[in-house]
Design a protein around this motif. Structure first.
Motif, PDB file in Angstrom:
ATOM      1  N   LYS A 239       0.825  -1.206   0.000  1.00 30.85           N
ATOM      2  CA  LYS A 239       0.000   0.000   0.000  1.00 30.85           C
ATOM      3  C   LYS A 239       0.858   1.253   0.000  1.00 30.85           C
ATOM      4  O   LYS A 239       0.338   2.370   0.077  1.00 30.85           O
ATOM      5  N   ASP A 240       2.182   1.071  -0.064  1.00 35.28           N
ATOM      6  CA  ASP A 240       3.117   2.191  -0.169  1.00 35.28           C
ATOM      7  C   ASP A 240       3.766   2.234  -1.546  1.00 35.28           C
ATOM      8  O   ASP A 240       4.758   2.951  -1.733  1.00 35.28           O
ATOM      9  N   SER A 241       3.226   1.436  -2.480  1.00 31.40           N
ATOM     10  CA  SER A 241       3.792   1.363  -3.845  1.00 31.40           C
ATOM     11  C   SER A 241       5.247   0.930  -3.824  1.00 31.40           C
ATOM     12  O   SER A 241       6.063   1.423  -4.608  1.00 31.40           O
ATOM     13  N   ARG A 242       5.596   0.017  -2.916  1.00 33.82           N
ATOM     14  CA  ARG A 242       6.956  -0.528  -2.862  1.00 33.82           C
ATOM     15  C   ARG A 242       6.892  -2.046  -2.901  1.00 33.82           C
ATOM     16  O   ARG A 242       7.337  -2.736  -1.993  1.00 33.82           O
ATOM     17  N   GLY A 243       6.300  -2.570  -3.968  1.00 32.57           N
ATOM     18  CA  GLY A 243       6.214  -4.018  -4.121  1.00 32.57           C
ATOM     19  C   GLY A 243       7.546  -4.688  -4.328  1.00 32.57           C
ATOM     20  O   GLY A 243       7.642  -5.919  -4.305  1.00 32.57           O
ATOM     21  N   ASP A 244       8.614  -3.886  -4.522  1.00 31.45           N
ATOM     22  CA  ASP A 244       9.940  -4.449  -4.717  1.00 31.45           C
ATOM     23  C   ASP A 244      10.634  -4.785  -3.408  1.00 31.45           C
ATOM     24  O   ASP A 244      11.728  -5.361  -3.417  1.00 31.45           O
ATOM     25  N   LEU A 245      10.027  -4.440  -2.272  1.00 27.22           N
ATOM     26  CA  LEU A 245      10.651  -4.666  -0.973  1.00 27.22           C
ATOM     27  C   LEU A 245       9.755  -5.546  -0.098  1.00 27.22           C
ATOM     28  O   LEU A 245       8.523  -5.470  -0.187  1.00 27.22           O
ATOM     29  N   PRO A 246      10.344  -6.387   0.759  1.00 28.19           N
ATOM     30  CA  PRO A 246       9.524  -7.179   1.688  1.00 28.19           C
ATOM     31  C   PRO A 246       8.803  -6.268   2.666  1.00 28.19           C
ATOM     32  O   PRO A 246       9.270  -5.168   2.971  1.00 28.19           O
ATOM     33  N   GLN A 247       7.689  -6.736   3.184  1.00 28.82           N
ATOM     34  CA  GLN A 247       6.844  -5.892   4.025  1.00 28.82           C
ATOM     35  C   GLN A 247       6.144  -6.726   5.078  1.00 28.82           C
ATOM     36  O   GLN A 247       6.230  -7.954   5.088  1.00 28.82           O
ATOM     37  N   ILE A 248       5.433  -6.051   5.981  1.00 29.79           N
ATOM     38  CA  ILE A 248       4.486  -6.685   6.887  1.00 29.79           C
ATOM     39  C   ILE A 248       3.157  -5.956   6.737  1.00 29.79           C
ATOM     40  O   ILE A 248       3.099  -4.850   6.193  1.00 29.79           O
ATOM     41  N   VAL A 249       2.078  -6.585   7.210  1.00 30.27           N
ATOM     42  CA  VAL A 249       0.753  -5.977   7.200  1.00 30.27           C
ATOM     43  C   VAL A 249       0.387  -5.615   8.633  1.00 30.27           C
ATOM     44  O   VAL A 249       0.585  -6.419   9.555  1.00 30.27           O
ATOM     45  N   VAL A 250      -0.111  -4.409   8.831  1.00 28.72           N
ATOM     46  CA  VAL A 250      -0.485  -3.919  10.159  1.00 28.72           C
ATOM     47  C   VAL A 250      -1.958  -3.561  10.139  1.00 28.72           C
ATOM     48  O   VAL A 250      -2.449  -2.914   9.206  1.00 28.72           O
ATOM     49  N   GLY A 251      -2.705  -4.012  11.153  1.00 33.34           N
ATOM     50  CA  GLY A 251      -4.128  -3.704  11.269  1.00 33.34           C
ATOM     51  C   GLY A 251      -4.403  -2.916  12.535  1.00 33.34           C
ATOM     52  O   GLY A 251      -3.664  -3.019  13.528  1.00 33.34           O
TER      53      GLY A 251
END
Length: 563
Positions: A239-251
């Motif tokens: 959701k930050d337009s950084r699909g090239d980097l690993p991420q986590i999801v926060v709710g």
């Protein structure tokens, strides 16, 4: 120039001291230095102290401010340091009002950990709200830059990590206590709970290795039944337009007043659709009354809707207008008159045949948003027209290549039409269809008692969650995350949540933004002075604005002399 002291014997044999203002002059004839008295202060035991103070003040006015202060201060008194006091003092006051300190200390009694773990966790939360930094930098901030009551000894980063590990263990109990105390403090209305997710990425090209997880996504040991899944930091829909980097999801779950009541973290490839069911389970035992869950279009699956209605629950969910679903098409085709609700918001409730859905559907319309949508579409169509102008003269392969380029741009692809002969044209039917949706959004609600106006206004308050995400990322600086271990990352998210909770309470009680509150409070400092009689710490004088903030929050003024 100096103060000369001379003594004389009285008739009774007592020794009396006399003070004079004098200076030495050189006698060129005798070639010696002689004392010249400029002013006599009289007897030492009858000294006019007030008169001397007035004289010093009058002389200091002739000097530069810094020179005047140095001249007026005793030569033995030294100013050692100044630390920010106001921000941490207010956050600590709210921390104690919520009972977080007492709850943590109570839970710590059943462990072998030191009691100051609570103070360390508060300091890390205050750091997120006042001067976000890495945990290593936070230890230096605690030691040199800020006043944290009860935490005078230096804090090492290992102590921070141990405290964070303990926070993960007690999070479920702590979250419930924090919610109950927050509801009592602010008299919260929790009939509506808003839920939304975001993602935060990591500045690394490597994702975590696969681990065994249970059905809730929690890591489990090899001896338990588990499915190998992606690691915590992994690739997903960013959701930050950084699909090239690993991420986590926060709710995050937020009340209608914008108070974040709980926060979660999941692996970066977790889809939104299933998360709200776990959130409802986690809050099942919170003794909440009738609750209507409010969420965006990503959570509107049939399974989610059934789950949210368990135990008498209800929902308000955004419905996709452009998905071509039978419900959306039927709702948009119904005739009816809009009713004005608030600001520029208008609503129209439509009833669908029970074969399609038993839920209620509300179409919301904003004339201002309609103008904006039309302007954006006109820009997109102009860009598309410029791209395809002259394409008729291109070869079939070149046109196919151009069509492929346009297909990567969703805003343009929507209005592109290809003729049977392979020519590229602007799709006027698509433009007309989009124009019919300008300024509109569709809501789906299961509660038969809420009015259409309340449904629309309730969903509009989902913006409070989005504001929370903005503050988490810009004011609290949830990113960058300087941790690699999953539990440390989860603890970091919890610290950010607690910081957001405190600043939201401050904003709610004062009616000001946290940036304004923080800037004003951080001007309140504590100075440390030392001299022959010892050392003392004294705060600067409170401004009228600082006093107003403390009054609004129900907090006392910090004492003038600390030690």
């Amino acid at each position: 120039m100096y103060v000369k002291r001379s003594t004389r014997k009285t008739a009774g044999g007592a020794t009396v001291g006399y003070l004079q203002l004098a200076h030495n002059e050189w006698d060129p004839a005798a070639k010696v230095s002689r004392t010249k008295v400029l002013y006599s202060f009289g007897r030492e035991d009858q000294l006019d102290v007030a008169g001397i103070r007035r004289l010093v003040a009058a002389l200091c006015r002739l000097l530069e401010p810094g020179d005047g202060l140095a001249a007026a201060a005793p030569a033995e008194l030294r100013f050692l340091e100044s630390r920010a006091l106001g921000g941490a003092f207010v956050l600590d006051g709210l921390w104690r009002k919520l009972g977080i300190d007492a709850a943590m200390r109570r839970m710590l009694t059943t462990t072998r950990m030191e009691p100051r773990v609570e103070r360390i966790l508060f300091a890390l939360v205050a750091n997120r709200a006042l001067a976000p930094s890495s945990k290593l930098a936070a230890t230096r901030w605690i030691e040199h830059d800020v006043v944290i009551d009860g935490l005078d000894a230096p804090v090492v980063d290992e102590s921070c990590y141990r405290a964070m590990d303990w926070l993960i263990d007690v999070e479920p109990q702590l979250a419930r206590i924090v919610f109950d105390n927050t509801a009592d403090l602010l008299n919260l209305e929790v009939d509506l709970l808003f839920f939304d997710t975001t993602s935060t990425y990591f500045e690394t090209g490597d994702a975590d290795a696969q681990v065994g997880r249970d059905e809730r996504g929690v890591p489990v040991t090899d001896g338990e039944t588990a499915v190998k899944q992606a690691g915590f930091r992994t690739w997903g829909k960013s959701k930050d337009s950084r699909g090239d980097l690993p991420q986590i999801v926060v709710g995050m779950a937020v009340t209608r007043d914008g108070i974040p009541v709980r926060c979660w973290a999941w692996p970066g490839n977790t889809a939104d659709s299933a998360l709200i069911r776990q959130v409802k389970d986690d809050m099942r035992d919170w003794s909440l009354a009738r609750v209507v869950w409010v969420a965006d279009r990503g959570f509107t699956s049939a399974e989610n809707r059934r789950y949210l209605q368990k135990a008498g629950g209800h929902y308000i969910l955004g419905e996709k207008l452009r998905g071509g679903t039978p419900e959306a098409e039927a709702a948009l085709s119904r005739q009816g008159r809009y009713r004005h609700v608030a600001d520029n918001l208008q609503v129209k409730e439509v009833r669908l045949h029970s074969d399609l859905a038993d839920d209620r559907f509300v179409i919301c319309f904003n004339p201002d948003a309609q103008v904006r949508d039309a302007a954006v579409r006109a820009t997109m169509v102009t860009i598309l027209q410029d791209m395809i102008d002259g394409s008729d003269k291109l070869t079939r392969d070149k046109r196919a290549e151009l069509r492929g380029v346009i297909s990567t741009k969703p805003g343009l692809k929507r209005y592109l039409r290809t003729t049977p002969g392979g020519l590229l044209r602007v799709d006027k039917k698509a433009i007309d269809a989009e124009a019919n949706l300008d300024g509109k959004f569709l809501l789906r609600c299961s509660d038969p008692k809420l009015s259409a106006e309340d449904i629309a206004l309730g969903y509009k308050q989902l913006l409070e969650v989005e504001r929370g995400w903005r503050d988490m990322k810009s004011i609290i600086d949830m990113r960058p995350v300087y941790h690699r271990a999953e539990d440390r990352i989860r603890a970091h998210v919890l610290l950010c949540w607690l910081a957001l909770l405190l600043i939201r309470i401050a904003e709610t009680r004062t009616g000001q933004t946290w940036t304004t509150i923080r800037d004003e409070l951080q001007r309140l400092h504590l100075g440390t002075f030392t001299g022959p009689a010892g050392s003392f710490r004294q705060r600067t004088e409170l401004t009228a604005t600082q006093k107003k903030i403390l009054t609004a929050l129900g907090l006392p003024e910090p004492r003038r002399i600390f030690e």
